[in-house]
Design an enzyme around this catalytic site. Structure first.
Site, PDB file in Angstrom:
ATOM      1  N   GLN A   9      -3.999  -1.493   9.852  1.00 14.07           N
ATOM      2  CA  GLN A   9      -4.067  -2.863   9.054  1.00 14.07           C
ATOM      3  C   GLN A   9      -4.441  -3.794  10.006  1.00 14.07           C
ATOM      4  OE1 GLN A   9      -2.917  -3.488   5.984  1.00 14.07           O
ATOM      5  NE2 GLN A   9      -3.653  -5.573   6.271  1.00 14.07           N
ATOM      6  N   LYS A  18       0.763  -1.229   0.142  1.00 13.92           N
ATOM      7  CA  LYS A  18       0.135  -0.002   0.003  1.00 13.92           C
ATOM      8  C   LYS A  18       0.680   1.201   0.122  1.00 13.92           C
ATOM      9  CE  LYS A  18      -3.815  -2.576   2.083  1.00 13.92           C
ATOM     10  NZ  LYS A  18      -4.564  -2.817   3.387  1.00 13.92           N
ATOM     11  N   ASP A  51     -10.273   4.047   5.075  1.00 14.35           N
ATOM     12  CA  ASP A  51     -10.328   2.526   4.813  1.00 14.35           C
ATOM     13  C   ASP A  51     -11.826   2.412   5.305  1.00 14.35           C
ATOM     14  OD1 ASP A  51      -9.348   0.252   4.152  1.00 14.35           O
ATOM     15  OD2 ASP A  51      -8.800  -0.288   6.201  1.00 14.35           O
TER      16      ASP A  51
END
Lengths: 288, 288
Positions: free
Chosen positions: A102, A58, A125
């Site tokens: 994450q 990412k 996200d």
């Protein structure tokens, strides 16, 4: 049943490339107008190899698109309270425009509490309760990246959803549940299926759109795919195997995402696009 | 098809009465221990006769259960900003434990923005994004009152939901969407149907549990009810007519809610119970 391929492949790699290109162009504009480029904070607890790889990937994509990233690597022993402190600090930091935690974070972390420490306007996200409700109620906000990527794929291939039967297989908070809500907002008739569903093949056989998001290799049999259906395989399993029996589905579906190269690349593309959106908003640049 | 009644009626009035009794007993305990009784703030914009009646009814029930209520009547011309100020003030007021914004508020009010001004720990009507996400993710929090009432009815009648097909007809933010999420959390296979659904009768015919929540008189035909199904009619239409053709459904269903006396009384009961929960939490009394 003929063994001939009838399905067109949905090219996630190509579409994601175009979205990232556009995000990069907008990041460059933002940088030119404000002297600051968009910045994504990535937070990783522990050193799970898969997670390390995902975050690295990412960040590399961000760099290529002219998006800065700031990585915060926390030890595996980090507590929920410490993680929340870190995320709250990033939420308050004006130099950070988007925050990615994450996950999975490990069993000792209350992941939901951690997600909620991300300020909604930096939730690129799409993991907060606020973002979920925005998706569910059709309000402005960030979408979960994989569901958002799936919706962009469906749009790119002009899939008509109004009144169509959609089967969402899987009910996770970041994939199954939000993608069902996004499909419902587009007027699909949505059925949520999961591990306790008694009659999955029956439901699949009636579905005009199938979204598979459970991570069980070839759970969805090709023979159950309704002829002409649109099949979105968001399953990730070892050996690049999706949740759908791809070869068999290929002979019945009208459109299908390959694994890899379908949904996968879309997830990062949406993350990047939303990071640029967040930066534009926070830096007072007019929205694209 | 026999015209004989086979269905047992689900007695919402009786169950609601027991829930309110229990709430009253807990309210009395709280009052005894703290010198303060639970307090619900009711906020009404304008003078819509139905809304005036609903609020009056809710306040009367509160009074009977030993729950104080504080009514804030705002003029019809109130702006969204003014309404938000009022709700934020109540959210900060330590003497108020729960907040109910009577809706609809009128077309000039951004109802979602107003709901979000209610602090989650006082959202006893379960209308905030936070409460919706909590319901969706199976986390602690307040439920929307009608969906919560429906789940309590299903529990009271020992309806097994695991793996069963549930059809939710309607997708409002305070009824259809949350009740579907609550059913999904109980492992039902949930299909959301709505005005754009192409094949409603087909879906109803396969449903073990039908939740009708659209407000269209007799939209659901009795002949489509699966024999032995559980039918929850949350529709409110003129003349005490539900969304289900009750007389015809009676001959096929196993359990069915009457209109009135089914879902209706449960809504206020859950509101009262959640107000007492909120007061107990805020006053530091151990949870029931």
């Amino acid at each position: 049943m003929s063994a001939t391929q009838t399905a067109q492949l949905m090219d996630g790699t190509g579409l994601a490339g175009r979205i990232v290109e556009e995000a990069a162009a907008r990041a460059a504009q933002i940088s030119q107008h404000t002297g600051t480029s968009p910045c994504l904070a990535t937070v990783l607890v522990g050193e799970d190899p898969a997670s390390v790889t995902y975050v690295r990937m990412k960040r590399a994509r961000c760099a290529k698109a002219g998006i800065r990233s700031r990585h915060i690597a926390l030890p595996a022993a980090t507590t929920t309270a410490e993680l929340i402190d870190t995320l709250a600090g990033l939420s308050d930091d004006p130099d950070v425009h988007g925050i990615l935690l994450q996950h999975p974070c490990g069993p000792h972390i209350d992941e939901r509490a951690a997600f909620e420490a991300i300020a909604p306007h930096k939730d690129v996200d799409g993991v907060t309760a606020h973002s979920f409700a925005a998706m569910s109620f059709g309000l402005p906000g960030f979408v979960s990246c994989t569901p958002g990527g799936i919706m962009r794929l469906l749009e790119a291939y002009d899939v008509d959803l109004t009144g169509r039967r959609a089967a969402v297989v899987g009910r996770s908070a970041i994939l199954g549940k939000p993608v069902g809500m996004l499909l419902l907002a587009r007027d699909a008739t949505v059925t949520y299926c999961h591990s306790r569903t008694a009659d999955l093949p029956d439901i699949i056989r009636e579905a005009d759109v199938v979204v598979a998001a459970v991570g069980r290799p070839r759970l969805i049999r090709g023979e159950d795919i309704k002829p002409g259906a649109v099949v979105i395989d968001a399953g990730y399993n070892r050996g690049n195997v999706g949740d759908v029996d791809f070869d068999a589905a290929l002979t019945r579906a009208r459109l299908i995402t390959p694994v890899p190269g379908g949904v996968g690349p879309m997830t990062i593309a949406v993350l990047l696009a939303q990071t640029v959106d967040a930066a534009a908003d926070q830096l007072g640049i007019e929205h694209h």
